[in-house]
Design an enzyme around this catalytic site. Structure first.
Site, PDB file in Angstrom:
ATOM      1  CG  HIS A 141      -1.915   0.962   1.389  1.00  9.77           C
ATOM      2  ND1 HIS A 141      -1.680   2.266   1.764  1.00  9.77           N
ATOM      3  CD2 HIS A 141      -3.254   0.866   1.197  1.00  9.77           C
ATOM      4  CE1 HIS A 141      -2.822   2.926   1.806  1.00  9.77           C
ATOM      5  NE2 HIS A 141      -3.799   2.105   1.463  1.00  9.77           N
ATOM      6  CG  ASP A 166       0.377  -2.474   6.121  1.00  8.40           C
ATOM      7  OD1 ASP A 166      -0.598  -2.567   6.889  1.00  8.40           O
ATOM      8  OD2 ASP A 166       0.354  -1.826   5.062  1.00  8.40           O
ATOM      9  CE  LYS A 178      -7.241   0.131   6.352  1.00 11.17           C
ATOM     10  NZ  LYS A 178      -8.009   0.580   5.185  1.00 11.17           N
TER      11      LYS A 178
END
Ligand code: PLP
Length: 401
Positions: A118, A195, A221
């Site tokens: 990302h 991550d 999230k």
């Protein structure tokens, strides 16, 4: 499904249709328990933390620090002192890049990343590399969406000081073998950063078992509020890092010329923190643990498998990423419609997908697509919703052809 009742927003309509929310990889919905925890905090505990000598400030400080302990337990950290509250994954990675990277990396050092990162696990390293003259290296991605691990021995050389990679790809759904990658990095003396934006709320994540040095995630999230997340860092590493943001809360004493700083983790939390967010995050963790991360993962894999099987029935549909088991998301490209057009079409039916590059521009280039349409799931989604998505996409296939 009883769990759906816990999420008031799932009763919403969109464009006159029952909402189908397939955008949880971008942000998850919030259960009543989290919304209530935020209310309770503002109605009964709201005050600034650490500085006040009054009852409400003690309550707020206690709740805030209790939340730090909850995060530490959730990740299997050995102490709450290994948890720094941040705004989320992006800020956690920037903290490591600036505080650790700025202090310990030198010209010529290598930061190893992967092609599937990302932008938030890419751009901070580009900025650092440019500033200090470090070099970036990348583990390539195979056509099936997995990492080319056979290349690792030639990439993981002694100049590599940090290997930073995602646990679950937010575009491909690939689940990377984190423990193996950490072990291999350690063998050449490199630190590791995971991550965990797409994994922390979806599967068991234990930093001791994974053997990582840093781990970053976002509360929003995983059923928590926006604007809160954390960085886990191994105590001895965190203790060795200089501050990155200066201000209140992080100092011991200040003169006009110079300051001394608190120990970790408070040294890294300058200014008034997101107190309500941390409390909401702890409530989200309680909620998730009640369901169980192993059960959530099983449901995720089940939904991803069903979606892949059903999407393959549609003509002109290219599906990205590996076969299950994989993360709870599927990215696809329809040969007759741009991902934005397909996503906008779906929205007219109350189906919330995401279209675009998903902050993965280099990865999209790698696969030769302008972007994808992504359906991403969580434990409140059902196979029936996926079947409805297929009906809508089938209409789209005919509409765009
Ligand atoms: C794999 C991955 N890493 C990092 C991020 C960034 O998370 P945040 O925007 O919450 O900082 C995301 C968000 O989509 C992600 O999917």
């Amino acid at each position: 499904m009883a769990i759906r009742e816990d999420f008031p927003i799932l009763r919403e309509q969109a464009h006159g249709h029952p909402l189908i929310y397939f955008d949880s990889a971008a942000t998850s919905q919030k259960p009543r328990a989290v919304i209530d925890a935020l209310h309770h905090y503002y109605e009964h505990e709201n005050a600034n933390v650490h500085r006040g000598l009054h009852e409400l400030s003690s309550r707020a400080t206690e709740a805030y620090e209790k939340s730090r302990k909850r995060v530490a337990e959730y990740l299997g950290a050995s102490s709450a002192n290994e948890i720094v509250f941040t705004r989320g994954t992006t800020e956690s990675i920037n903290l490591v890049a600036q505080a650790w990277g700025g202090q310990f990396l030198r010209e010529g050092d290598v930061i190893l990343l992967t092609e599937m990162e990302h932008h938030s696990n890419l751009v901070p390293w580009q900025l650092l590399a440019e500033r200090i003259g470090a070099r970036l290296r990348f583990v390539p991605v195979r056509d099936d969406g997995t990492l080319e691990l056979d290349k690792l021995s030639s990439l993981l050389t002694p100049e590599v000081r940090l290997f930073a990679f995602t646990h679950i790809s937010n575009s491909l759904g690939t689940i990377n073998p984190v423990a193996e990658l950490c072990r291999k990095a350690r063998a050449v003396g490199a630190l590791t950063l995971v991550d965990a934006a797409q994994s922390a709320g979806h599967m068991p994540v234990d930093v001791q078992e994974l053997g990582c040095d840093f781990l970053a995630f976002s509360g929003h999230k995983m059923c928590g509020p926006t604007g809160i997340g954390a960085l886990y860092a191994r105590a001895e590493i965190l203790d060795s890092m200089p501050p990155w943001h200066g201000g209140g809360e992080m100092i011991v004493s200040v003169t006009l010329e110079k300051s001394t700083f608190k120990k970790a983790p408070h040294r890294f939390e300058a200014g008034t923190p997101n107190i309500a967010g941390a409390i909401g995050l702890a409530a989200a963790i309680d909620y998730i643990e009640q369901i169980g991360r192993a059960a959530i993962f099983e449901h995720d894999v089940d939904l991803a498998s069903h979606a892949m099987k059903r999407l393959a029935e549609l003509s002109g549909m290219r599906i990205l990423g590996p076969a299950p088991p994989r993360g709870a998301l599927v990215g696809f490209v329809m040969d007759t419609a741009h991902p934005h057009d397909l996503t906008t079409f779906a929205d007219q039916y109350g189906l919330a997908l995401r279209g675009g590059h998903h902050c993965n521009q280099p990865l999209m280039r790698r696969f030769g697509v302008p972007g994808t349409t992504r359906a991403s799931f969580y434990f409140y989604n059902t196979k029936e919703e996926i079947d409805r998505m297929i009906e809508i996409l089938d209409t789209a296939v005919r509409f765009f052809s």
